[in-house]
Design a protein around this motif. Structure first.
Motif, short mmCIF file in Angstrom:
data_model
loop_
_atom_site.label_atom_id
_atom_site.label_comp_id
_atom_site.label_asym_id
_atom_site.label_seq_id
_atom_site.Cartn_x
_atom_site.Cartn_y
_atom_site.Cartn_z
N LEU A 239 -4.46 39.21 -10.18
CA LEU A 239 -4.13 40.61 -10.91
C LEU A 239 -4.73 40.70 -12.40
CD1 LEU A 239 -1.74 42.67 -10.46
CD2 LEU A 239 -0.40 41.51 -12.19
N GLN A 240 -4.98 39.60 -12.95
CA GLN A 240 -5.83 39.86 -14.07
C GLN A 240 -7.27 40.10 -13.92
OE1 GLN A 240 -5.03 38.82 -17.41
NE2 GLN A 240 -7.06 39.05 -18.36
N ALA A 241 -7.80 39.58 -12.83
CA ALA A 241 -9.11 39.97 -12.31
C ALA A 241 -9.18 41.64 -12.03
CB ALA A 241 -9.62 39.32 -11.34
N TYR A 242 -8.38 41.95 -11.59
CA TYR A 242 -8.09 43.41 -11.10
C TYR A 242 -7.91 44.30 -12.35
CZ TYR A 242 -6.23 47.59 -8.88
OH TYR A 242 -6.45 49.17 -8.22
N ALA A 243 -7.11 43.87 -13.19
CA ALA A 243 -6.72 44.65 -14.66
C ALA A 243 -8.08 44.63 -15.20
CB ALA A 243 -5.65 44.07 -15.28
N SER A 575 0.10 52.07 -13.40
CA SER A 575 0.55 52.51 -11.91
C SER A 575 -0.30 51.27 -11.03
CB SER A 575 0.47 53.69 -11.64
OG SER A 575 -0.86 54.18 -11.06
N LEU A 576 -1.57 51.35 -10.91
CA LEU A 576 -2.41 50.56 -10.20
C LEU A 576 -2.01 48.94 -10.22
CD1 LEU A 576 -5.78 52.36 -10.54
CD2 LEU A 576 -4.65 52.33 -8.70
N ILE A 577 -1.71 48.64 -11.52
CA ILE A 577 -1.67 47.24 -11.76
C ILE A 577 -0.13 47.08 -11.17
CG2 ILE A 577 -1.10 45.47 -13.49
CD1 ILE A 577 -3.44 46.85 -15.13
N ILE A 578 0.88 47.94 -11.43
CA ILE A 578 2.13 47.71 -11.04
C ILE A 578 2.04 47.64 -9.52
CG2 ILE A 578 4.29 48.62 -10.45
CD1 ILE A 578 3.97 49.89 -13.50
N GLU A 579 1.22 48.60 -8.72
CA GLU A 579 1.30 48.56 -7.57
C GLU A 579 0.93 47.35 -6.75
OE1 GLU A 579 -0.12 51.43 -3.60
OE2 GLU A 579 -0.86 51.96 -5.48
N LYS A 580 -0.31 46.95 -7.49
CA LYS A 580 -1.19 45.72 -7.14
C LYS A 580 -0.28 44.38 -6.95
CE LYS A 580 -5.10 43.43 -6.15
NZ LYS A 580 -6.08 43.87 -4.75
N ARG A 583 2.97 45.31 -4.36
CA ARG A 583 2.84 45.36 -3.22
C ARG A 583 1.59 44.39 -2.69
NH1 ARG A 583 3.84 50.25 -0.99
NH2 ARG A 583 2.94 51.65 -2.80
N GLY A 584 0.91 43.89 -3.51
CA GLY A 584 -0.37 43.09 -3.03
C GLY A 584 -1.52 43.82 -2.88
N TYR A 585 -1.61 44.98 -2.80
CA TYR A 585 -2.66 45.78 -2.35
C TYR A 585 -2.32 47.47 -2.89
CZ TYR A 585 0.14 47.64 1.45
OH TYR A 585 0.89 48.21 2.56
N ILE A 586 -3.49 48.12 -2.90
CA ILE A 586 -3.59 49.42 -3.28
C ILE A 586 -3.59 50.28 -2.14
CG2 ILE A 586 -4.49 51.20 -4.78
CD1 ILE A 586 -3.35 49.01 -6.42
N ARG A 593 -6.58 56.98 -7.12
CA ARG A 593 -6.71 56.65 -8.57
C ARG A 593 -7.53 55.69 -8.90
NH1 ARG A 593 -1.06 54.34 -8.37
NH2 ARG A 593 -1.53 53.94 -6.14
N GLU A 594 -8.09 54.86 -8.18
CA GLU A 594 -8.91 53.72 -8.76
C GLU A 594 -10.10 54.48 -8.99
OE1 GLU A 594 -9.46 50.82 -5.37
OE2 GLU A 594 -8.21 49.61 -6.62
N ASP A 595 -10.84 55.49 -8.14
CA ASP A 595 -11.94 56.12 -8.52
C ASP A 595 -11.95 56.80 -9.77
OD1 ASP A 595 -14.65 57.25 -7.75
OD2 ASP A 595 -13.47 59.23 -7.75
N TYR A 596 -10.57 57.17 -10.12
CA TYR A 596 -10.27 57.92 -11.28
C TYR A 596 -10.49 57.46 -12.51
CZ TYR A 596 -7.24 60.88 -14.58
OH TYR A 596 -6.75 61.58 -15.44
#
Length: 610
Positions: A239-243, A575-580, A583-586, A593-596
């Motif tokens: 999650l840290q890497a994603y953020a 919201s992306l971090i919450i979902e990740k 849920r474990g994925y987007i 939203r990621e592209d945004y």
């Protein structure tokens, strides 16, 4: 007569012989000085540096580990180098380097070992080890440097460096010696005693060619090193890497907390740097580059940057007023549009609707009731009395002083008080019209992203928080010892939190549409923090939230500098971090939203407006 003289002379020779025998016995048997001097020629005392403790994430994925390196030690008195050019070629140094390093070693001590070359890599040592015996007076001393499984978490993990003369002066335990390394920032610094372990000593016998022949006295005088303890952190590594990926190219911060435990899941300060750059031989080179970077990657925005809280602070205003009993959660209050600029319409408001529409004028009235309760002779005495209560209440929410996270450098932000306004305006020369900007999170208020994430945790917990922390357990010999952290209560009760949470859920639906996740209810609040810089036209985007709203598992704050309103960059990032996390994925959605976020599309409309 001659016979007597002969006996005297014989006696003198015998006496002298006895004296010499006694002296020789004393030197060789009783006095160990000469024995020790002789042994120094064939015995190397080698410091056995312990393995520094490892760091793992909350799922026990490795974050920080050790890599072997070698210091080339020298005893100047024993040095004999027949071919200096060959020595320099082998070690990739110049003759000037050789002479300078030898001069420094002699100045330290002609008979004691000191570091001639530091931090040779394992690969480099493999190249030279078979030739080291040719150079009398030199030997290798193994130690380790830190390595990182991912190029993230730089400011949180921190780095180690060589102890300074000042460090040695302040070390009352006499643990550190010249040339030792210690944690200088982050978790490396805060948990230094746990991580460092205990040094050992070994004594090796070498022959005249410098070839090791075994342990001195069969190792009877050796002491084994004790490895450091491991840290089990609270961080979710993936999650840290994603953020950090989402925040790449931006300035700002993300802090996510498990509200039930105070465990920090994510802490991002952007921009950052690859922590591997500050590990090993090139520390000095890269440290200067990073230090001189104008984007300040060494500055931990999560705990050191101070921003106006903006509209997220309206939740605190409501909670304080409810605690003071000056409003009721469902009391209708008529709002006009005369006092503050406001996007919210005029009409009747209660707490939930005030938060939903982020009504400036509603919270102007809420704070006025809090600080002006009619206990003074005039507004110039009434307001200071009320503000003193208000200031104390705000501080109970963790604002105005450090929360006590387990890394150093945390700042407390600013909560204005009566003394501040007396200094600014003079005693009894100010009243509520002077300070009303506080009602909407502006003015002299300053908070950190960590404090805002903690506020989200307080609301999620309906009135308390646990001291935020980055390490949850210390591991030694395979056994984990959990750490304990304090619980803090912020108000009188939890009965009015449902109204606050209801307003936050409605606020996300109304003002942060891109942050919506259809099947994950989010309670959130957008905000816009004024940047206070004339050369930068855009304010900072702020978003605070927790989810799921009915059973919170993550509380989060996102600050994106110069990105405009909170429902854009920061709302979508959150919201992306919450979902990740949940849920474990987007999921693929129409909003992409990621592209945004990754392509900074939130700036397009803002740049056109400006």
């Amino acid at each position: 007569m001659l016979e007597n003289r002969r006996y005297i002379i014989q006696g003198l020779f015998i006496l002298i012989g006895v004296v010499f025998l006694v002296k020789l016995f004393a030197l060789q048997v009783v006095d160990k000085t000469y024995q020790m001097k002789a042994e120094r020629n064939i015995v190397h005392t080698i410091v056995e540096y312990p393995f520094r403790g490892l760091m793992y994430d909350r799922n026990e994925k490795l974050i920080v580990y050790n890599e072997p390196i070698y210091d080339i030690m020298v005893v100047p008195r024993d040095v004999h180098v027949a071919d200096t050019a060959e020595f320099c070629r082998l070690f990739d140094i110049t003759k000037e380097d050789f002479l300078a390093n030898m001069k420094k070693a002699r100045a330290y001590s002609p008979v004691k070992p000191s570091a001639f070359l530091k931090k040779l890599s394992h690969q480099k040592y493999a190249e030279i080890q078979d030739n080291l015996y040719q150079f009398n007076g030199f030997y290798a001393n193994p130690r380790t440097v830190r390595r990182y499984t991912k190029p993230i978490l730089a400011n949180e993990v921190g780095y180690i460096g060589e102890v300074s003369p000042r460090d040695l002066e302040l070390d009352t335990t006499n643990y550190y010696k010249s040339g030792d390394y210690k944690g200088l920032t982050g978790l490396e610094q805060y948990y230094e005693k746990e991580l460092r372990g205990e040094r050992g000593v070994s004594r090796k016998v070498v022959n005249v060619n410098g070839i090791e022949k075994g342990n001195f006295k069969n190792g009877e005088l050796d002491t084994a090193s004790t490895p450091g303890k491991n840290l089990i952190t609270t961080i979710d590594l993936e999650l840290q890497a994603y953020a950090e990926k989402l925040m790449a190219g931006s300035r700002g911060s993300v802090v996510a907390i498990d509200p039930k435990t105070g465990e920090i899941l994510v802490m991002v300060s952007a921009p950052s740097y690859d922590p591997n750059l500050l590990s090993g031989k090139n520390f000095g080179k890269y440290f200067q580059q990073i230090k001189n970077d104008t984007t300040a990657p060494l500055f931990n925005r999560a705990i050191q940057a101070k921003y106006p809280p903006g509209s997220i602070f309206k939740t605190v205003q409501a909670l304080i007023a409810l605690d003071e009993g000056v409003i009721d959660a469902y009391e209708p209050i008529k709002v006009t549009l005369g006092r503050l600029g406001d996007h919210a319409p005029a009409g009747m408001y209660d707490v939930a609707r005030g938060i939903e529409h982020s009504s400036n004028n509603y919270f102007w009235e809420v704070m006025r009731r809090t600080v002006n309760q009619g206990v003074g002779n005039s507004i110039f005495t009434d307001t200071p009395i009320g503000l003193e209560k208000w200031t104390a209440a705000v501080k109970r929410f963790g604002f105005g002083s450090p929360l006590g996270i387990d890394i150093k450098g945390e700042v407390g932000g600013t909560v204005p008080d009566v003394n501040m306004y007396n200094r600014m305006h003079g005693e009894r020369r100010w009243a509520y019209p002077t300070i009303y900007s506080l009602s909407i999170g502006q003015g002299e208020l300053e908070v950190t992203p960590l404090q805002v994430a903690n506020l989200a945790a307080i609301i999620a917990n309906k009135g308390y928080y646990i001291t935020p922390h980055l390490v949850k357990a210390i591991e030694e010999n395979g056994v984990q010892k959990p750490l304990q952290f304090e619980k803090h209560y912020t108000g009188k009760g939890d009965e009015y939190y449902p109204a606050i949470i209801d307003g936050m859920v409605r606020a996300v639906k109304r003002t942060a549409g891109r942050a919506l996740i259809p099947d994950i209810p989010i309670a959130g609040k957008t905000g816009t923090a004024e940047n206070g810089k004339k050369d930068e036209t855009l304010d900072h985007s702020v978003f605070m939230a927790f989810a799921p709203a009915d059973d919170p598992k993550i509380a989060i704050a996102v600050y994106t500098e110069n990105a405009g309103w909170g429902g854009g960059a920061s709302g979508v990032t959150a919201s992306l971090i919450i979902e990740k996390y949940l849920r474990g994925y987007i999921k693929e959605t129409w909003a992409k939203r990621e592209d945004y976020i990754l392509n900074k599309k939130y700036l397009i409309g803002l740049q056109q407006e400006n």
